[in-house]
Motif scaffolding. Structure first.
Motif, PDB file in Angstrom:
ATOM      1  N   THR A   1      83.247  67.323  46.523  1.00 19.93           N
ATOM      2  CA  THR A   1      84.202  66.396  47.132  1.00 19.93           C
ATOM      3  C   THR A   1      85.575  66.648  46.528  1.00 19.93           C
ATOM      4  N   ILE A   2      86.575  66.801  47.385  1.00 18.65           N
ATOM      5  CA  ILE A   2      87.950  66.967  46.931  1.00 18.65           C
ATOM      6  C   ILE A   2      88.746  65.716  47.268  1.00 18.65           C
ATOM      7  N   LEU A   3      89.419  65.149  46.271  1.00 17.46           N
ATOM      8  CA  LEU A   3      90.388  64.088  46.493  1.00 17.46           C
ATOM      9  C   LEU A   3      91.762  64.642  46.148  1.00 17.46           C
ATOM     10  N   MET A   4      92.746  64.287  46.958  1.00 19.63           N
ATOM     11  CA  MET A   4      94.087  64.845  46.749  1.00 19.63           C
ATOM     12  C   MET A   4      95.129  63.863  47.251  1.00 19.63           C
ATOM     13  N   GLY A   5      96.258  63.814  46.560  1.00 26.33           N
ATOM     14  CA  GLY A   5      97.306  62.927  47.023  1.00 26.33           C
ATOM     15  C   GLY A   5      98.526  62.952  46.128  1.00 26.33           C
ATOM     16  N   THR A   6      99.360  61.927  46.289  1.00 28.91           N
ATOM     17  CA  THR A   6     100.592  61.793  45.522  1.00 28.91           C
ATOM     18  C   THR A   6     100.680  60.393  44.933  1.00 28.91           C
ATOM     19  N   MET A   7     101.562  60.241  43.963  1.00 31.00           N
ATOM     20  CA  MET A   7     101.862  58.948  43.360  1.00 31.00           C
ATOM     21  C   MET A   7     103.365  58.816  43.159  1.00 31.00           C
TER      22      MET A   7
END
Length: 477
Positions: free
Chosen positions: A235-241
């Motif tokens: 499972t890949i989780l990806m994003g920005t903050m």
């Protein structure tokens, strides 16, 4: 105006100043106890990628007023991801589900860097409250009597109080002192789950000039991104903050190579790129992962522990909280939140137990009663912690078994579940409401405790992952 709570005369020594320990220090101070905090690391900084705070944790932090009239929860919101939704994709890149997130309430959930959370707690504890927190201090020994408890630190300094709270993490020294386990017996409680996780967070400038990786920053000036890509065993989780200030990603995976349990040991991104190389969406994800700066990727086994026999020492003057008492996998997003709940509940119980005693003598300060009530509320009579702990392992399996491409993945909400019984819980109000009931149960003897009906976990003692948070928060269920 901050409400002034009379002091209890109880001195509490907290060992470990991560999320659990700092929260305990603040909450204990707010309940009128004197606090001494000890941390073996020389600085407050903690590594890690993202951490999730849900409403049950934020309810505690929202009660901490800043000098400027805001709350710590609002400060954290300004540091975290500004999301309108979480999107779930197949490994082919097909959008399967869009889960609204944060649209109905600013405290419905928050993702932020672990280091930002710990730093904010530290700043509040020291700058706002002036608490006695000591860093670079190694605890060598623990001790307790019928009336006092304390530690001996490096250099043979003896620090005394009425209570010791062990918030010293998964490899806690305090836990073994409380349980009486040998190092070998304590190590045997550690359970490998067959999974591991790569984690990374880095400055967005690393991808800003790469045409293939810039997609992750698209529209970041108005909202952040949180995407989940589900493939078989990976499972890949990806994003920005921070509205595109930081890029983060993680990769949960089966662990045939037995990764280290040391979660701050740097790792290569090469295995991650291999795991997803056959995914149709691989090029898009790999463009971002490949920009990870050297030393910003960490891979470690996902481990938990068997529930320990007791959280409280024999004479009732020491207790463990947070990861020292229970280790969660990240798949339910409750590690930090349950540590916050532990800290708030122990502080309240110490307050209520001290107030229930007319005598001001140390022999009757109420500490042993308080710690045993707290343990019963959290783990034994109200088995909230153990149910969520078991649920985090179940959620890992469901997620890694997901097959979004064939549509046979099962419950989609295991990707980001918000069961109301977890997220809508108010641990402080619950402790006030249930304290006397648990005292009565304890006074009747352990054999009569079955008469107590827990109200902070499902009645059947099973983990329920239904996403009924929004309905419950609106009073619809």
């Amino acid at each position: 105006m901050t409400k002034v709570i009379p002091t209890t005369g109880i001195t509490i020594i907290i060992v470990g100043l991560g999320i659990a320990g700092l929260t305990a220090a603040i909450e204990c101070h707010r309940q009128g106890h004197k606090v001494i905090g000890l941390e073996k690391k020389s600085t407050v900084y903690q590594l890690g990628d993202i951490i999730g705070l849900s409403e049950n944790g934020l309810k505690v932090l929202s009660q901490w007023p800043n000098a400027n009239g805001t709350s710590v929860a609002s400060t954290l919101t300004s540091l975290g991801s500004e999301l309108s939704s979480v999107e779930i994709f197949s490994s082919a890149g097909e959008l399967k589900y869009t889960i609204p997130f944060g649209a109905d309430s600013p405290v419905a959930g928050l993702f932020l860097r672990r280091s930002d959370l710990v730093e904010s707690l530290y700043q509040y504890a020291t700058s706002e409250l002036g608490l006695d927190l000591r860093y670079g201090v190694t605890v060598e020994e623990y001790w307790e009597t019928a009336t006092t408890a304390g530690v001996i630190v490096e250099g043979a300094e003896r620090i005394s109080g009425h209570c010791v709270i062990g918030a010293d993490g998964i490899y806690s020294k305090t836990r073994a002192i409380i349980t009486g386990d040998s190092p070998e017996e304590d190590a045997a409680t550690l359970l490998e789950t067959g999974g591991a996780i790569f984690r990374s967070t880095f400055d967005a400038s690393a991808v800003a000039t790469d045409p293939d990786a810039q997609w992750v920053l698209q529209d970041a000036s108005t909202h952040d991104r949180h995407e989940i890509y589900l493939g078989k065993d990976v499972t890949i989780l990806m994003g920005t903050m921070g509205k595109g200030k930081y890029v983060w990603w993680n990769c949960s995976h089966r662990d045939p190579t037995k990764a280290t349990t040391n979660w701050v040991q740097a790792a290569s991104i090469a295995p991650v790129l291999r795991y997803i190389q056959d995914w149709p969406i691989a090029k898009k994800l790999s463009a971002v992962i490949s920009k990870t700066p050297q030393g910003k990727c960490f891979n470690h086994s996902l481990v938990t522990r068997k529930p320990i026999r007791t959280w409280v020492s024999r004479q009732g003057r020491m207790v463990v909280i947070g990861d020292a008492a229970h280790q969660f996998l990240p798949h339910t997003g409750q590690g930090a939140n349950q540590a916050i709940e532990d800290a708030a509940v122990v502080a309240v119980c110490l307050r209520l137990a001290s107030r229930s005693n007319d005598s001001s003598s140390r022999e009757e300060d109420g500490v042993p009663l308080a710690l045993r009530v707290m343990e019963k509320l959290r783990q034994v009579l109200g088995p909230r912690v153990s149910v969520i702990q078991e649920g985090s392992v179940e959620a890992q399996e469901v997620t890694l078994e997901a097959d979004m491409d064939t549509g046979t993945s099962g419950d989609r909400f295991n990707a980001i579940s918000r069961p109301a019984w977890i997220h809508c819980h108010d641990c402080v109000s619950h402790a006030h409401e249930e304290f006397s009931k648990v005292v009565d149960a304890l006074n009747k003897g352990e054999g009569n405790c079955d008469a107590y009906v827990p109200t902070n976990a499902p009645m059947d003692g099973l983990f329920h992952a239904e996403d009924d948070y929004i309905l419950q928060s609106k009073g619809a269920v």
